[in-house]
Motif scaffolding. Structure first.
Motif, PDB file in Angstrom:
ATOM      1  N   ASP A 188     -38.804  11.016  20.472  1.00  0.00           N
ATOM      2  CA  ASP A 188     -38.079   9.914  21.121  1.00  0.00           C
ATOM      3  C   ASP A 188     -36.593  10.256  21.241  1.00  0.00           C
ATOM      4  N   LEU A 189     -36.027  10.832  20.174  1.00  0.00           N
ATOM      5  CA  LEU A 189     -34.615  11.195  20.219  1.00  0.00           C
ATOM      6  C   LEU A 189     -34.380  12.302  21.236  1.00  0.00           C
ATOM      7  N   MET A 190     -35.270  13.305  21.259  1.00  0.00           N
ATOM      8  CA  MET A 190     -35.128  14.396  22.226  1.00  0.00           C
ATOM      9  C   MET A 190     -35.127  13.845  23.647  1.00  0.00           C
ATOM     10  N   ARG A 191     -36.072  12.964  23.946  1.00  0.00           N
ATOM     11  CA  ARG A 191     -36.159  12.381  25.283  1.00  0.00           C
ATOM     12  C   ARG A 191     -34.903  11.563  25.609  1.00  0.00           C
ATOM     13  N   SER A 192     -34.408  10.820  24.633  1.00  0.00           N
ATOM     14  CA  SER A 192     -33.214   9.997  24.883  1.00  0.00           C
ATOM     15  C   SER A 192     -31.984  10.870  25.076  1.00  0.00           C
ATOM     16  N   ARG A 193     -31.915  11.995  24.408  1.00  0.00           N
ATOM     17  CA  ARG A 193     -30.781  12.904  24.594  1.00  0.00           C
ATOM     18  C   ARG A 193     -30.831  13.546  25.981  1.00  0.00           C
ATOM     19  N   TYR A 194     -32.021  13.926  26.424  1.00  0.00           N
ATOM     20  CA  TYR A 194     -32.147  14.443  27.791  1.00  0.00           C
ATOM     21  C   TYR A 194     -31.654  13.378  28.782  1.00  0.00           C
ATOM     22  N   SER A 195     -32.122  12.151  28.619  1.00  0.00           N
ATOM     23  CA  SER A 195     -31.705  11.066  29.512  1.00  0.00           C
ATOM     24  C   SER A 195     -30.200  10.846  29.441  1.00  0.00           C
ATOM     25  N   ALA A 196     -29.605  11.041  28.265  1.00  0.00           N
ATOM     26  CA  ALA A 196     -28.149  10.894  28.128  1.00  0.00           C
ATOM     27  C   ALA A 196     -27.423  11.968  28.938  1.00  0.00           C
ATOM     28  N   PHE A 197     -27.972  13.186  28.986  1.00  0.00           N
ATOM     29  CA  PHE A 197     -27.379  14.211  29.849  1.00  0.00           C
ATOM     30  C   PHE A 197     -27.499  13.793  31.314  1.00  0.00           C
ATOM     31  N   VAL A 198     -28.633  13.218  31.689  1.00  0.00           N
ATOM     32  CA  VAL A 198     -28.837  12.779  33.078  1.00  0.00           C
ATOM     33  C   VAL A 198     -27.790  11.752  33.484  1.00  0.00           C
ATOM     34  N   VAL A 199     -27.551  10.765  32.625  1.00  0.00           N
ATOM     35  CA  VAL A 199     -26.611   9.692  32.976  1.00  0.00           C
ATOM     36  C   VAL A 199     -25.175   9.984  32.531  1.00  0.00           C
ATOM     37  N   GLY A 200     -24.956  11.095  31.825  1.00  0.00           N
ATOM     38  CA  GLY A 200     -23.604  11.465  31.420  1.00  0.00           C
ATOM     39  C   GLY A 200     -23.068  10.669  30.245  1.00  0.00           C
ATOM     40  N   ASP A 201     -23.938  10.283  29.319  1.00  0.00           N
ATOM     41  CA  ASP A 201     -23.534   9.461  28.171  1.00  0.00           C
ATOM     42  C   ASP A 201     -23.110  10.348  26.999  1.00  0.00           C
ATOM     43  N   GLU A 232     -20.961   9.744  24.664  1.00  0.00           N
ATOM     44  CA  GLU A 232     -20.833   9.010  23.408  1.00  0.00           C
ATOM     45  C   GLU A 232     -22.179   9.003  22.673  1.00  0.00           C
ATOM     46  N   TYR A 233     -23.255   8.764  23.384  1.00  0.00           N
ATOM     47  CA  TYR A 233     -24.584   8.775  22.751  1.00  0.00           C
ATOM     48  C   TYR A 233     -24.939  10.182  22.273  1.00  0.00           C
ATOM     49  N   LEU A 234     -24.638  11.188  23.076  1.00  0.00           N
ATOM     50  CA  LEU A 234     -24.932  12.561  22.675  1.00  0.00           C
ATOM     51  C   LEU A 234     -24.198  12.908  21.384  1.00  0.00           C
ATOM     52  N   SER A 235     -22.952  12.509  21.285  1.00  0.00           N
ATOM     53  CA  SER A 235     -22.181  12.758  20.077  1.00  0.00           C
ATOM     54  C   SER A 235     -22.751  11.985  18.885  1.00  0.00           C
ATOM     55  N   ARG A 294     -16.779  19.421  18.788  1.00  0.00           N
ATOM     56  CA  ARG A 294     -15.748  18.410  19.054  1.00  0.00           C
ATOM     57  C   ARG A 294     -15.956  17.741  20.401  1.00  0.00           C
ATOM     58  N   ASP A 295     -16.295  18.546  21.387  1.00  0.00           N
ATOM     59  CA  ASP A 295     -16.509  18.033  22.734  1.00  0.00           C
ATOM     60  C   ASP A 295     -17.940  18.353  23.132  1.00  0.00           C
ATOM     61  N   VAL A 296     -18.768  17.325  23.238  1.00  0.00           N
ATOM     62  CA  VAL A 296     -20.167  17.526  23.610  1.00  0.00           C
ATOM     63  C   VAL A 296     -20.242  18.093  25.018  1.00  0.00           C
ATOM     64  N   GLY A 297     -19.459  17.550  25.920  1.00  0.00           N
ATOM     65  CA  GLY A 297     -19.372  18.077  27.273  1.00  0.00           C
ATOM     66  C   GLY A 297     -20.588  17.800  28.131  1.00  0.00           C
ATOM     67  N   VAL A 298     -20.384  17.045  29.175  1.00  0.00           N
ATOM     68  CA  VAL A 298     -21.406  16.791  30.185  1.00  0.00           C
ATOM     69  C   VAL A 298     -20.810  17.226  31.512  1.00  0.00           C
TER      70      VAL A 298
END
Length: 140
Positions: free
Chosen positions: A45-58, A60-63, A73-77
């Motif tokens: 579930d976390l893996m899927r949500s992290r992928y979705s966070a890259f899709v939407v550019g989130d 803060e959630y990735l961090s 320091r900088d997750v970077g999208v």
């Protein structure tokens, strides 16, 4: 999946299909985790949500979902990267009854007019009662 670039956060309509590939709307799937309304029940579930966070550019959630010992320091999208699909290839442990687990995945993207993919076996741990991304065991 951390690519450095501009910081663009897209919003998806609540009734949009979730980018993670499950047959749920974004609001009822990864959107609940991104907003902090829910926590991931499993490492997948976390893996899927992290992928979705890259899709939407989130960023803060990735961090927030990255273990503090390995989080950059900088997750970077990168706003120029278009994520095109996620395929879960397998997992070990990572259920609500475990404290660690792995998820092997393949994520397809398009960047600079070229198609690419990330193939990784990610390691996840529980930290402070929540699943977090730790690192990659191997990838291409």
């Amino acid at each position: 999946m951390a690519k450095h670039g501009s910081r663009l956060r897209q919003s998806l309509p609540a009734d949009s299909p979730c980018p993670c590939g499950r047959s749920r709307t974004y609001a009822l799937c990864c959107g609940r985790l991104h907003s902090g309304e829910s926590k991931a029940a499993t490492a997948e579930d976390l893996m899927r949500s992290r992928y979705s966070a890259f899709v939407v550019g989130d960023e803060e959630y990735l961090s927030r979902s990255w273990h503090p010992d390995t989080r950059p320091r900088d997750v970077g999208v990168d706003a120029d990267t278009v994520w095109r699909g996620l395929e879960i290839l397998g997992s070990t442990e990572g259920t609500p009854f475990h404290d660690e687990g792995t998820v092997e995945f393949r994520a397809r993207y398009r960047e600079g007019g070229r198609d690419g993919e990330i193939h990784e076996n990610s390691r996840f741990l529980r930290h402070g009662g929540a699943w977090v991304y730790l690192d990659a065991l191997g990838g291409r």
